[in-house]
Enzyme design. Structure first.
Site, PDB file in Angstrom:
ATOM      1  CB  CYS A   1      -6.065  -8.574  -9.876  1.00 35.30           C
ATOM      2  SG  CYS A   1      -5.027  -7.566  -8.795  1.00 35.30           S
TER       3      CYS A   1
ATOM      4  CB  CYS B   1      -3.748  -6.408  -5.822  1.00 35.46           C
ATOM      5  SG  CYS B   1      -5.195  -5.369  -5.675  1.00 35.46           S
TER       6      CYS B   1
ATOM      7  CD  GLU C   1      -2.915  -1.342   2.190  1.00 31.70           C
ATOM      8  OE1 GLU C   1      -2.779  -0.653   3.228  1.00 31.70           O
ATOM      9  OE2 GLU C   1      -3.875  -2.130   2.012  1.00 31.70           O
ATOM     10  CG  ASN C   2       2.036   5.078  -1.987  1.00 31.92           C
ATOM     11  OD1 ASN C   2       1.659   6.244  -1.975  1.00 31.92           O
ATOM     12  ND2 ASN C   2       3.281   4.746  -2.215  1.00 31.92           N
ATOM     13  CB  ALA C   3       1.098   7.900   2.132  1.00 33.98           C
TER      14      ALA C   3
ATOM     15  CB  CYS D   1      -9.641  -6.150  -7.281  1.00 38.07           C
ATOM     16  SG  CYS D   1      -8.159  -5.629  -8.167  1.00 38.07           S
TER      17      CYS D   1
ATOM     18  CE1 TYR E   1      -4.453   6.271   2.674  1.00 40.37           C
ATOM     19  CE2 TYR E   1      -6.808   6.623   2.401  1.00 40.37           C
ATOM     20  CZ  TYR E   1      -5.680   6.655   3.193  1.00 40.37           C
ATOM     21  OH  TYR E   1      -5.776   7.055   4.491  1.00 40.37           O
TER      22      TYR E   1
ATOM     23  CD  GLU F   1      -4.919 -10.715  -6.273  1.00 44.58           C
ATOM     24  OE1 GLU F   1      -4.283  -9.877  -5.595  1.00 44.58           O
ATOM     25  OE2 GLU F   1      -6.152 -10.821  -6.231  1.00 44.58           O
TER      26      GLU F   1
HETATM   27  N1  THU Z   1      -6.120  -6.682  -2.261  1.00 39.44           N
HETATM   28  C1  THU Z   1      -5.282  -7.554  -2.882  1.00 39.44           C
HETATM   29  O1  THU Z   1      -4.058  -7.508  -2.713  1.00 39.44           O
HETATM   30  N2  THU Z   1      -5.838  -8.494  -3.686  1.00 39.44           N
HETATM   31  C2  THU Z   1      -7.168  -8.679  -3.854  1.00 39.44           C
HETATM   32  O2  THU Z   1      -7.579  -9.567  -4.579  1.00 39.44           O
HETATM   33  C3  THU Z   1      -8.120  -7.815  -3.167  1.00 39.44           C
HETATM   34  C4  THU Z   1      -7.547  -6.656  -2.453  1.00 39.44           C
HETATM   35  C5  THU Z   1      -5.529  -5.694  -1.342  1.00 39.44           C
HETATM   36  C6  THU Z   1      -5.526  -4.280  -1.804  1.00 39.44           C
HETATM   37  C7  THU Z   1      -5.414  -3.545  -0.482  1.00 39.44           C
HETATM   38  O3  THU Z   1      -4.051  -3.488  -0.117  1.00 39.44           O
HETATM   39  C8  THU Z   1      -6.148  -4.437   0.492  1.00 39.44           C
HETATM   40  O4  THU Z   1      -6.234  -5.705  -0.128  1.00 39.44           O
HETATM   41  C9  THU Z   1      -7.534  -3.962   0.847  1.00 39.44           C
HETATM   42  O5  THU Z   1      -8.282  -3.694  -0.268  1.00 39.44           O
END
Ligand code: THU
Length: 131
Positions: free
Chosen positions: A90, A53, A44-46, A87, A48, A55
């Site tokens: 991805c 993700c 993640e990042n400040a 998501c 947002y 994947e």
């Molecule tokens: N996230 C993933 O890494 N993969 C997914 O399939 C769904 C969501 C992450 C993104 C974010 O860092 C956190 O889960 C909450 O959304």
């Protein structure tokens, strides 16, 4: 490598997740037909929207190491009661390289469900769509 082992590798990636904002670690493990595994975690990042993700981290690792073909399955491990489905972004990125990919979506207790990427992204837009 069994599906169960691939799911375990995805869970092991939780230790590297950088999730100070969502506190929701996700791990991924992408298997190729020659037995290689590319792992990933969410970062993640400040700012947002700049988060990536798990994947897509795994996909970028594979492609940047010259592996674009022969992907057979990806395991995705979240936490909590819901299965961790990829998501939309991805799904699209995976579709580019492996439209027939098997997807193993795990929930916090380790149980997982298998679906195909084609089920998750029907009528997808891919490289052949541009021809
Ligand atoms: N996230 C993933 O890494 N993969 C997914 O399939 C769904 C969501 C992450 C993104 C974010 O860092 C956190 O889960 C909450 O959304």
């Amino acid at each position: 490598m069994t599906d169960q082992e691939l799911v375990k590798k995805a869970f092991e990636m939780h230790q590297f997740s950088y999730v100070p904002y969502s506190h929701f670690p996700v791990g991924a493990a992408l298997l190729t037909e020659d037995g290689r595994v590319f792992t990933g975690c969410n970062v993640e990042n400040a700012a947002y929207g700049s988060a990536i993700c798990a994947e897509r981290t795994a996909v970028l690792k594979a492609v940047s190491e010259g592996c674009r073909e022969g992907w057979t399955a990806i395991a995705i491990a979240g936490q909590g009661e819901d299965y961790c489905w990829p998501c939309g972004a991805c799904r699209q990125v995976l579709y580019e390289f492996a439209p027939g990919l098997r997807v193993l979506a795990a929930r916090g207790d380790g149980d997982y469900k298998e679906v195909s990427l084609a089920e998750l992204l029907p009528c997808g837009f891919g490289p052949s769509s541009l021809q």
